[in-house]
Design an enzyme around this catalytic site. Structure first.
Site, PDB file in Angstrom:
ATOM      1  N   ASP A 194      -1.703  -5.647   4.933  1.00 31.89           N
ATOM      2  CA  ASP A 194      -2.814  -5.555   3.473  1.00 31.89           C
ATOM      3  C   ASP A 194      -1.981  -6.278   2.187  1.00 31.89           C
ATOM      4  O   ASP A 194      -1.332  -6.632   2.257  1.00 31.89           O
ATOM      5  CB  ASP A 194      -2.528  -4.295   3.592  1.00 31.89           C
ATOM      6  CG  ASP A 194      -3.951  -3.912   2.606  1.00 31.89           C
ATOM      7  OD1 ASP A 194      -4.911  -4.933   2.181  1.00 31.89           O
ATOM      8  OD2 ASP A 194      -4.658  -2.785   1.854  1.00 31.89           O
ATOM      9  N   ASP A 376      -7.797   0.404  11.414  1.00 33.34           N
ATOM     10  CA  ASP A 376      -6.550   0.274  11.336  1.00 33.34           C
ATOM     11  C   ASP A 376      -7.205   1.754  10.309  1.00 33.34           C
ATOM     12  O   ASP A 376      -8.210   1.625   9.776  1.00 33.34           O
ATOM     13  CB  ASP A 376      -5.819  -0.436  10.405  1.00 33.34           C
ATOM     14  CG  ASP A 376      -6.198  -0.073   8.855  1.00 33.34           C
ATOM     15  OD1 ASP A 376      -5.166   0.239   7.887  1.00 33.34           O
ATOM     16  OD2 ASP A 376      -7.078  -1.007   8.370  1.00 33.34           O
TER      17      ASP A 376
END
Length: 395
Positions: A194, A376
């Site tokens: 991320d 996720d």
């Protein structure tokens, strides 16, 4: 080309489940004596220039017909009598062609759901896929060998790590010295990182957001860290993940601030251009843009504006996949699923679609039916650490 003209002006200077994730982020540090970033609302951070300049519809979007829904490279069932080419399922792993970093093989379609193989530099992944979250380079409570060797339950082909936390400690320079995150954590398979954008929500009280980037105050030391799009990409290049994310301007989905959402949507497009320019490992790492725009799914709304900007860039840059962001922050299921529905109908069918921060079982089923390939969330691993197991309902 309107997009090209806009880029020329800019170059020359003319121009996890969020609720539980927030609980894990430390936001108070009474021991430090260093000056803190004073908490302030997004409205207070926006000066007059931002409101006037950054809420304008970007020039690149002004010639687009927003009376029609945005979409590109669509096949059946979205386009009648235009089937998506399918690849037969095989046990023989076809390697990536030289010079490519991702290949999506679609094996079958049922409605809008699809079964695919996502081929990446560290091996193939069957989708739909859930990616366990190893925020700081490890999945808490588990060793790498346990994740790899449990062939029945785990055997994951990809996990997620977080750029902000790895940059804070141990530092991405050290990770790079150790040979990248794969070697650092002894993980031979794929990694997605991320960009740090999520921390604009989870660490909002410790963040100051401007056009340049976001300045975070470290929750433990009080040190300040400026994370610009260029910094986020540099950190991710050093980490060495197979898929890296563009730094986007993220606003809580339940915020009541239309101006802030508009600023964030258009800033996400500008920051994406800076991410593309800064990306130094195009031959080994995939860079995914993240669709923003709040909960505005209306025709000609903010999500449409963001999608239109991505469509413009798709013809200029090599974009190998797309993410859907800004959700799972407390909005209703109906609002959440409407955004996912809109984005899956718009994004190209020959690229993977990644829904960020989503992991509740019901959401996995519904969003897969809508066309999502990747997920996720911290939910399953955190729930397990609390001593709770997820089991099927009786009957």
């Amino acid at each position: 080309h309107t997009y090209a003209r806009t880029q020329t002006k800019m170059a020359t200077g003319d121009n996890d489940d969020t609720t539980t994730q927030r609980q894990e982020e430390k936001q108070e540090n009474p021991k430090t004596k260093k000056p803190r970033i004073e908490p302030s609302s997004h409205k207070q951070q926006q000066n007059k220039y931002e409101v006037e300049e950054f809420t304008k519809l970007p020039e690149e979007l002004q010639d687009i017909d927003f009376s029609q829904r945005i979409s590109w490279r669509k096949f059946s069932p979205y386009v009648i009598d235009k089937p998506l080419p399918l690849t037969p399922t095989t046990t023989i792993i076809k390697p990536l062609e030289e010079g490519t970093t991702l290949r999506l093989d679609v094996h079958g379609i049922s409605g809008r759901a699809r079964a695919c193989t996502l081929n990446l530099p560290h091996g193939p992944i069957r989708t739909p896929v859930f990616m366990p979250v190893g925020t700081k380079g490890t999945i808490k409570g588990m060793t790498t060998s346990e994740i790899l060797e449990d062939k029945k339950a785990l055997n994951h082909g990809i996990i997620l790590a977080n750029t902000y936390h790895l940059a804070s400690a141990p530092g991405t320079e050290l990770v790079a010295e150790m040979g990248g995150l794969h070697k650092f954590m002894n993980w031979p398979r794929n990694i997605l990182t991320d960009s740090g954008g999520f921390q604009m929500v989870s660490l909002l009280k410790l963040a100051e957001i401007t056009e340049e980037g976001v300045t975070f105050e470290h929750p433990d030391t009080g040190d300040r860290m400026l994370l610009r799009p260029e910094d986020s990409i540099a950190h991710q290049n050093r980490i060495g993940a197979d898929i890296i994310m563009a730094l986007d301007d993220v606003v809580s989905s339940v915020a009541d601030d239309p101006v802030r959402f508009r600023v964030a949507t258009y800033r996400t497009l500008r920051w994406l251009d800076r991410c593309f320019d800064a990306h130094g490992n195009k031959d080994t790492q995939n860079l995914f843009p993240i669709v923003q725009g709040g909960l505005d799914t209306s025709i000609g709304g903010l999500r449409e504006h963001c999608l239109a900007g991505f469509r413009n860039r798709d013809s200029v840059h090599t974009i190998t996949g797309y993410a859907i962001g800004g959700l799972a922050g407390g909005e209703s299921k109906d609002e959440f699923w409407r955004v996912v529905d809109q984005c899956c109908k718009a994004l190209p069918d020959d690229k993977p679609r990644y829904l960020m921060g989503v992991g509740y079982p019901l959401d996995l089923v519904v969003c897969t039916a809508l066309g999502v390939d990747m997920y996720d969330c911290v939910y399953p691993t955190r729930t397990a650490r609390f001593g709770v197991a997820l089991v099927p309902e009786p009957g």
